[in-house]
Design an enzyme around this catalytic site. Structure first.
Site, PDB file in Angstrom:
ATOM      1  NE  ARG A  51      -2.836   0.242   3.521  1.00  0.00           N
ATOM      2  CZ  ARG A  51      -2.479   0.727   4.479  1.00  0.00           C
ATOM      3  NH1 ARG A  51      -2.531   1.950   4.516  1.00  0.00           N
ATOM      4  NH2 ARG A  51      -2.111   0.175   5.657  1.00  0.00           N
ATOM      5  CE1 TYR A 103     -16.983  11.573 -16.053  1.00  0.00           C
ATOM      6  CE2 TYR A 103     -15.804  11.678 -13.698  1.00  0.00           C
ATOM      7  CZ  TYR A 103     -16.594  11.092 -15.052  1.00  0.00           C
ATOM      8  OH  TYR A 103     -16.731   9.742 -14.771  1.00  0.00           O
ATOM      9  CG  ASP A 173     -10.121  16.530 -15.553  1.00  0.00           C
ATOM     10  OD1 ASP A 173      -9.269  15.811 -16.421  1.00  0.00           O
ATOM     11  OD2 ASP A 173     -11.196  16.091 -15.306  1.00  0.00           O
ATOM     12  CE  LYS A 198     -12.289   8.310 -19.578  1.00  0.00           C
ATOM     13  NZ  LYS A 198     -12.063   7.817 -18.011  1.00  0.00           N
TER      14      LYS A 198
END
Length: 375
Positions: A51, A103, A173, A198
């Protein structure tokens, strides 16, 4: 690290690769580990527990950092990356300014979590001239340019300068543009966030996100958030994304060129409304996009008269898949209004151009438009 004088196409192929060593692969395979061998002081090792860190993350973070011009922290998804910027930095009484057309996941997060905990959220449309005035008194300004899904563009330099003049931080973004089309950190932003699901991975087979920063202290804070929230990416996904990064330049070159040609063809038809592509000289965002972007992306928007008309078009496509994501090698499209939440017409189509032959993509879209037209 590749010579920074190399062009982008070379840099994406070589980014994040280890130094050449006899008998080793160019890109080592993914490291699968929860614990690592560890004796004595934990600070003596870069890797102590899964982690906290992973060599596969580190290599991909290094690669993205070379492209973004900063330090990158990898997350399990784009929304995990956005959350890591928004939630830890805003307290009751703080002010967030964000695009009303950004978004929808970010808007939902701002309304449902930030607003509920006493953060004032000011939503302003991306192209609204009053966006700059809304920044006064803000703690954090969230920008998205081009906007998703409308493809509006804002003046990043001017808004970042205005925000910094009032001691607000700025996050951008950059998912639609990618670091090969636009570099927010170079424009002055404090955070450059993107969904690597993406374009960066490009093959529609993984979920991932990241945040790039210039300030090492901000990078440390992001890592701390990732450790304590567990928003960690899988090592195999990180390796897949890094492997795919090498073709980003050629994928974008093909898809952006096709998108531009498709947009021009759709405008020339004369029977469509609302054709949007920032690369078109007649697009409302073209002049501003040209001033801050080096590529105009692969998304083309247009509006059909009704939801039914749009559904007929999508059903008639043979190459263009119906799907909600974008940025992959496969062309895809959707009637975006089916999700609700965006201020768009029922017949609004967001089309993501892929890497198929340009003539085939354009022919497919045109035959589907013809087939969908009322008889």
């Amino acid at each position: 690290m590749p010579d920074p004088s190399y062009r982008e196409g070379t840099r994406v192929v070589r980014a994040g690769l280890p130094e050449a060593e006899q008998g080793t692969p160019f890109l080592p395979g993914p490291t699968f580990a929860a614990p690592y061998h560890l004796t004595g002081d934990p600070a003596s090792s870069d890797y102590v527990y899964g982690r906290y860190g992973n060599p596969s993350w580190s290599r991909y973070e290094s690669a993205l950092g070379e492209l973004e011009g900063g330090t990158v922290v990898l997350f399990s998804s784009g929304m995990a990356a956005a959350t890591a910027v928004l939630l830890p930095r805003l307290r009751p009484g703080d002010v967030l300014v964000a695009p009303a057309d950004c978004y929808m996941g970010v808007r939902s997060l701002a309304r449902s979590y930030l607003g509920a905990r006493g953060v004032e959220v000011r939503f302003v449309p991306t192209a609204d001239p009053g966006f700059a005035d809304a920044i006064d008194g803000a703690s954090l300004v969230w920008l998205e340019s081009p906007s998703n899904p409308g493809l509006d563009v804002c003046d990043l330099r001017a808004l970042i300068e205005r925000a910094h003049a009032t001691n607000a931080q700025v996050a951008v973004d950059n998912t639609f543009a990618t670091p090969l089309g636009q570099r927010p950190l170079e424009l002055g932003a404090d955070f450059s966030m993107a969904s690597a699901s993406k374009y960066l991975s490009g093959h529609a087979d993984l979920i991932m996100g990241y945040v790039a920063v210039r300030d090492p202290a901000e990078a440390d804070a992001l890592v701390d958030w990732r450790i304590h929230t567990g928003a960690v990416p899988g090592p195999f996904e990180a390796w897949l994304a890094h492997r795919s990064l090498s073709t980003l330049d050629v994928r974008l070159e093909r898809a952006c060129t096709t998108a531009h040609a498709l947009a021009e063809r759709l405008v020339a038809r004369g029977d469509l409304e609302g054709v949007r592509y920032p690369g078109l000289e007649g697009d409302p965002a073209h002049a501003l996009a040209t001033s801050q972007m080096s590529r105009f992306g692969t998304i083309v928007n247009f509006t059909l008269p009704s939801a039914e008309h749009a559904e007929r078009f999508l059903s008639a496509c043979r190459l263009v898949n119906q799907a909600t994501s974008f940025g992959g090698v496969h062309s895809s499209a959707e009637r975006r209004a089916r999700w609700r939440g965006d201020d768009i017409a029922e017949g609004f189509i967001r089309l993501s151009v892929g890497c198929e032959d340009p003539a085939d993509v354009i022919a497919d879209v045109e035959q589907a438009l013809d087939a969908a037209a009322p008889r």
